[in-house]
Motif scaffolding. Structure first.
Motif, PDB file in Angstrom:
ATOM      1  N   GLN A 193       0.844  -1.188   0.000  1.00 27.57           N
ATOM      2  CA  GLN A 193       0.000   0.000   0.000  1.00 27.57           C
ATOM      3  C   GLN A 193       0.882   1.242   0.000  1.00 27.57           C
ATOM      4  O   GLN A 193       1.932   1.260   0.641  1.00 27.57           O
ATOM      5  CB  GLN A 193      -0.890  -0.019   1.252  1.00 27.57           C
ATOM      6  CG  GLN A 193      -1.831   1.145   1.358  1.00 27.57           C
ATOM      7  CD  GLN A 193      -2.669   1.076   2.641  1.00 27.57           C
ATOM      8  OE1 GLN A 193      -2.539   0.153   3.424  1.00 27.57           O
ATOM      9  NE2 GLN A 193      -3.502   2.069   2.841  1.00 27.57           N
ATOM     10  N   GLU A 194       0.425   2.275  -0.708  1.00 24.77           N
ATOM     11  CA  GLU A 194       1.136   3.551  -0.652  1.00 24.77           C
ATOM     12  C   GLU A 194       1.019   4.106   0.766  1.00 24.77           C
ATOM     13  O   GLU A 194      -0.060   4.057   1.354  1.00 24.77           O
ATOM     14  CB  GLU A 194       0.507   4.550  -1.632  1.00 24.77           C
ATOM     15  CG  GLU A 194       0.633   4.172  -3.091  1.00 24.77           C
ATOM     16  CD  GLU A 194       2.060   4.284  -3.595  1.00 24.77           C
ATOM     17  OE1 GLU A 194       2.849   5.035  -3.008  1.00 24.77           O
ATOM     18  OE2 GLU A 194       2.389   3.592  -4.568  1.00 24.77           O
ATOM     19  N   PRO A 195       2.093   4.662   1.325  1.00 27.93           N
ATOM     20  CA  PRO A 195       2.010   5.205   2.691  1.00 27.93           C
ATOM     21  C   PRO A 195       1.096   6.426   2.784  1.00 27.93           C
ATOM     22  O   PRO A 195       0.484   6.665   3.807  1.00 27.93           O
ATOM     23  CB  PRO A 195       3.455   5.558   3.026  1.00 27.93           C
ATOM     24  CG  PRO A 195       4.150   5.671   1.710  1.00 27.93           C
ATOM     25  CD  PRO A 195       3.432   4.755   0.762  1.00 27.93           C
ATOM     26  N   SER A 196       1.001   7.184   1.703  1.00 28.56           N
ATOM     27  CA  SER A 196       0.107   8.340   1.705  1.00 28.56           C
ATOM     28  C   SER A 196      -0.183   8.752   0.271  1.00 28.56           C
ATOM     29  O   SER A 196       0.596   8.475  -0.641  1.00 28.56           O
ATOM     30  CB  SER A 196       0.724   9.521   2.467  1.00 28.56           C
ATOM     31  OG  SER A 196       1.859  10.000   1.780  1.00 28.56           O
ATOM     32  N   LEU A 197      -1.341   9.384   0.078  1.00 27.32           N
ATOM     33  CA  LEU A 197      -1.731   9.904  -1.225  1.00 27.32           C
ATOM     34  C   LEU A 197      -2.413  11.247  -1.028  1.00 27.32           C
ATOM     35  O   LEU A 197      -3.060  11.474  -0.015  1.00 27.32           O
ATOM     36  CB  LEU A 197      -2.692   8.945  -1.944  1.00 27.32           C
ATOM     37  CG  LEU A 197      -2.116   7.622  -2.435  1.00 27.32           C
ATOM     38  CD1 LEU A 197      -3.236   6.711  -2.922  1.00 27.32           C
ATOM     39  CD2 LEU A 197      -1.120   7.856  -3.559  1.00 27.32           C
ATOM     40  N   GLU A 198      -2.273  12.122  -1.996  1.00 31.37           N
ATOM     41  CA  GLU A 198      -2.935  13.423  -1.944  1.00 31.37           C
ATOM     42  C   GLU A 198      -3.590  13.698  -3.284  1.00 31.37           C
ATOM     43  O   GLU A 198      -3.164  13.181  -4.313  1.00 31.37           O
ATOM     44  CB  GLU A 198      -1.925  14.552  -1.658  1.00 31.37           C
ATOM     45  CG  GLU A 198      -1.312  14.506  -0.275  1.00 31.37           C
ATOM     46  CD  GLU A 198      -0.392  15.688  -0.018  1.00 31.37           C
ATOM     47  OE1 GLU A 198      -0.493  16.689  -0.749  1.00 31.37           O
ATOM     48  OE2 GLU A 198       0.415  15.599   0.921  1.00 31.37           O
ATOM     49  N   THR A 199      -4.623  14.519  -3.263  1.00 26.00           N
ATOM     50  CA  THR A 199      -5.264  14.972  -4.480  1.00 26.00           C
ATOM     51  C   THR A 199      -5.747  16.395  -4.279  1.00 26.00           C
ATOM     52  O   THR A 199      -5.793  16.888  -3.145  1.00 26.00           O
ATOM     53  CB  THR A 199      -6.439  14.048  -4.875  1.00 26.00           C
ATOM     54  OG1 THR A 199      -6.919  14.424  -6.152  1.00 26.00           O
ATOM     55  CG2 THR A 199      -7.568  14.127  -3.865  1.00 26.00           C
ATOM     56  N   THR A 200      -6.088  17.049  -5.356  1.00 22.70           N
ATOM     57  CA  THR A 200      -6.611  18.404  -5.248  1.00 22.70           C
ATOM     58  C   THR A 200      -8.128  18.350  -5.134  1.00 22.70           C
ATOM     59  O   THR A 200      -8.769  17.377  -5.556  1.00 22.70           O
ATOM     60  CB  THR A 200      -6.215  19.249  -6.471  1.00 22.70           C
ATOM     61  OG1 THR A 200      -6.627  18.559  -7.655  1.00 22.70           O
ATOM     62  CG2 THR A 200      -4.713  19.456  -6.524  1.00 22.70           C
TER      63      THR A 200
END
Length: 67
Positions: free
Chosen positions: A11-18
């Protein structure tokens, strides 16, 4: 034993989006079965865990949420 199991989670440790843009987060484990629930939480900076959803294997769409 729990640490050894956790180490296999992909799993990705963190993700961001606008704002206004959807995001797809994925999690996998080699021993997961179709009967295993996956519980999703998010943790915003400086905040505690916030429950999002629990789901069986596959895709689960969520409505927009603040933050």
């Amino acid at each position: 034993a729990a640490a050894a199991v956790r180490a296999q989670v992909q799993q990705e440790p963190s993700l961001e989006t606008t704002e206004g843009t959807g995001i797809s987060i994925k999690c996998s484990h080699p021993n997961i079965t179709i009967a295993d629930f996956i519980y999703w939480y998010r943790q915003l900076p400086g905040r505690g865990l916030e429950y999002l959803v629990s789901t069986l294997q596959g895709l689960k769409k969520l409505p927009d949420s603040a933050g």
